[in-house]
Design a protein around this motif. Structure first.
Motif, mmCIF file in Angstrom:
data_model
loop_
_atom_site.group_PDB
_atom_site.id
_atom_site.type_symbol
_atom_site.label_atom_id
_atom_site.label_comp_id
_atom_site.label_asym_id
_atom_site.label_seq_id
_atom_site.Cartn_x
_atom_site.Cartn_y
_atom_site.Cartn_z
ATOM 1 N N ILE A 41 0.848 -1.185 0.000
ATOM 2 C CA ILE A 41 0.000 0.000 0.000
ATOM 3 C C ILE A 41 0.884 1.236 0.000
ATOM 4 O O ILE A 41 1.864 1.302 0.744
ATOM 5 N N GLU A 42 0.544 2.208 -0.827
ATOM 6 C CA GLU A 42 1.235 3.493 -0.808
ATOM 7 C C GLU A 42 0.433 4.433 0.081
ATOM 8 O O GLU A 42 -0.772 4.604 -0.110
ATOM 9 N N VAL A 43 1.130 5.001 1.064
ATOM 10 C CA VAL A 43 0.486 5.867 2.039
ATOM 11 C C VAL A 43 1.181 7.229 2.022
ATOM 12 O O VAL A 43 2.409 7.304 1.997
ATOM 13 N N ALA A 44 0.385 8.294 2.040
ATOM 14 C CA ALA A 44 0.919 9.652 2.106
ATOM 15 C C ALA A 44 1.059 10.035 3.579
ATOM 16 O O ALA A 44 0.080 10.067 4.314
ATOM 17 N N LEU A 45 2.309 10.289 4.002
ATOM 18 C CA LEU A 45 2.591 10.707 5.381
ATOM 19 C C LEU A 45 3.084 12.144 5.379
ATOM 20 O O LEU A 45 3.706 12.597 4.418
ATOM 21 N N ASP A 46 2.842 12.852 6.463
ATOM 22 C CA ASP A 46 3.337 14.218 6.616
ATOM 23 C C ASP A 46 4.699 14.147 7.303
ATOM 24 O O ASP A 46 4.777 13.918 8.506
ATOM 25 N N LEU A 47 5.765 14.323 6.518
ATOM 26 C CA LEU A 47 7.122 14.313 7.062
ATOM 27 C C LEU A 47 7.707 15.716 6.964
ATOM 28 O O LEU A 47 7.902 16.247 5.871
ATOM 29 N N PHE A 48 7.954 16.318 8.100
ATOM 30 C CA PHE A 48 8.538 17.659 8.179
ATOM 31 C C PHE A 48 7.745 18.671 7.365
ATOM 32 O O PHE A 48 8.302 19.512 6.672
ATOM 33 N N GLY A 49 6.413 18.574 7.431
ATOM 34 C CA GLY A 49 5.555 19.533 6.756
ATOM 35 C C GLY A 49 5.365 19.279 5.278
ATOM 36 O O GLY A 49 4.785 20.101 4.576
ATOM 37 N N GLN A 50 5.848 18.166 4.777
ATOM 38 C CA GLN A 50 5.726 17.857 3.361
ATOM 39 C C GLN A 50 5.119 16.464 3.202
ATOM 40 O O GLN A 50 5.486 15.524 3.904
ATOM 41 N N GLU A 51 4.178 16.343 2.270
ATOM 42 C CA GLU A 51 3.558 15.046 2.024
ATOM 43 C C GLU A 51 4.549 14.130 1.315
ATOM 44 O O GLU A 51 5.110 14.486 0.279
ATOM 45 N N THR A 52 4.783 12.955 1.883
ATOM 46 C CA THR A 52 5.716 11.992 1.331
ATOM 47 C C THR A 52 4.999 10.653 1.175
ATOM 48 O O THR A 52 4.332 10.183 2.091
ATOM 49 N N ILE A 53 5.155 10.036 -0.002
ATOM 50 C CA ILE A 53 4.536 8.740 -0.272
ATOM 51 C C ILE A 53 5.516 7.640 0.131
ATOM 52 O O ILE A 53 6.675 7.647 -0.295
ATOM 53 N N VAL A 54 5.051 6.692 0.959
ATOM 54 C CA VAL A 54 5.871 5.547 1.371
ATOM 55 C C VAL A 54 5.112 4.267 1.055
ATOM 56 O O VAL A 54 3.877 4.237 1.081
ATOM 57 N N GLU A 55 5.851 3.206 0.741
ATOM 58 C CA GLU A 55 5.249 1.889 0.489
ATOM 59 C C GLU A 55 5.292 1.084 1.778
ATOM 60 O O GLU A 55 6.346 0.955 2.402
ATOM 61 N N LEU A 56 4.147 0.527 2.152
ATOM 62 C CA LEU A 56 4.033 -0.263 3.376
ATOM 63 C C LEU A 56 3.275 -1.551 3.069
ATOM 64 O O LEU A 56 2.466 -1.600 2.161
ATOM 65 N N GLY A 57 3.544 -2.576 3.873
ATOM 66 C CA GLY A 57 2.799 -3.822 3.775
ATOM 67 C C GLY A 57 1.536 -3.753 4.596
ATOM 68 O O GLY A 57 1.390 -2.892 5.475
ATOM 69 N N LEU A 58 0.604 -4.652 4.334
ATOM 70 C CA LEU A 58 -0.645 -4.671 5.097
ATOM 71 C C LEU A 58 -0.421 -4.896 6.574
ATOM 72 O O LEU A 58 -1.199 -4.445 7.405
ATOM 73 N N THR A 59 0.659 -5.594 6.919
ATOM 74 C CA THR A 59 0.932 -5.866 8.333
ATOM 75 C C THR A 59 1.520 -4.643 9.045
ATOM 76 O O THR A 59 1.643 -4.655 10.263
ATOM 77 N N ASP A 60 1.878 -3.618 8.282
ATOM 78 C CA ASP A 60 2.494 -2.437 8.880
ATOM 79 C C ASP A 60 1.484 -1.347 9.236
ATOM 80 O O ASP A 60 1.865 -0.312 9.789
ATOM 81 N N ILE A 61 0.212 -1.551 8.899
ATOM 82 C CA ILE A 61 -0.785 -0.505 9.138
ATOM 83 C C ILE A 61 -2.014 -1.059 9.837
ATOM 84 O O ILE A 61 -2.242 -2.266 9.874
#
Length: 174
Positions: free
Chosen positions: A151-171
Motif C-alpha cells: 500500500i502506498e500511504v501519504a505521510l506528513d514528514l517535516f511539513g511535506q507530504e511523502t509517499i511511502v510503500e508499506l505492507g498490510l501488516t504495517d498498518i
C-alpha cells in the motif's frame, strides 16, 4: 464497536467442523454483520519424503473475527464443538481480543491479512502505521496493490507530504 479477532477453543481434531458449523450458524441467524471470518490456523510443511502436508498451527483452536456483543458471543460459545474463548476469566466475562500484531503474525504466516482490501481498506482511507520507522504516524492511502499486498500511504514528514510503500501488516485502519 469494531471487529476484532478472538481465539476460540474447540475439541482437538474438530477445528474444520466447528468452522463450518459456526459459519452456517452465523448465516442462518443473520449474524453476518457481527461474525465475519472464521480461520483454522494451518501451515504447509514438507515432510522427510518431500511431500507437502497441511499441519494445524494450534490444534484445538480457531480464530474468529467478530464484533463482540452479547448475541454474537452467545452464538459462538454455543456452537457444537466449541469449549470456550481464550482470554476470558470465565464466569460470564467476555474475552480479550488478540492484538493486531498477534493477528498479523498468525495470518501473515498463512499468506492472509487481517485487513480485507476493498471491504475494510480503500483508497483515501486514513491509516495508522504500526511497524517500522514510521510507527505511530497517521497517513492517507494513495494506492493499493492487491497482488503484492503493498500500500502506498501519504505521510506528513517535516511539513511535506511523502509517499511511502508499506505492507498490510504495517498498518491499521485509523
Amino acid at each position: 464497536m469494531e471487529k476484532e479477532w478472538y481465539v476460540v477453543n474447540t475439541y482437538s481434531g474438530h477445528e474444520s467442523k466447528v468452522k463450518e458449523k459456526l459459519e452456517m450458524r452465523a448465516s442462518t441467524m443473520g449474524m453476518e454483520d457481527y461474525i465475519f471470518r472464521v480461520v483454522v490456523p494451518e501451515e504447509t510443511i514438507i515432510d522427510e519424503k518431500g511431500k507437502e502436508k497441511v499441519k494445524k498451527m494450534f490444534p484445538g483452536y480457531i480464530l474468529v473475527e467478530m464484533i463482540m456483543n452479547d448475541e454474537a458471543w452467545f452464538i459462538v460459545r454455543n456452537t457444537p464443538g466449541v469449549t470456550g474463548f481464550i482470554g476470558s476469566s470465565g464466569k460470564g466475562a467476555k474475552p480479550f481480543p488478540l492484538t493486531p500484531m498477534e493477528v498479523d503474525k498468525i495470518l501473515g504466516s498463512m499468506g492472509m491479512s487481517r485487513l480485507e482490501i476493498g471491504n475494510s481498506l480503500n483508497v483515501d482511507d486514513s491509516v495508522k502505521v504500526v511497524n517500522g520507522p514510521f510507527a505511530s504516524m497517521f497517513g492517507k492511502v494513495k494506492s493499493i496493490n492487491i497482488e503484492s499486498q503493498i500500500i502506498e500511504v501519504a505521510l506528513d514528514l517535516f511539513g511535506q507530504e511523502t509517499i511511502v510503500e508499506l505492507g498490510l501488516t504495517d498498518i491499521e485502519k485509523a
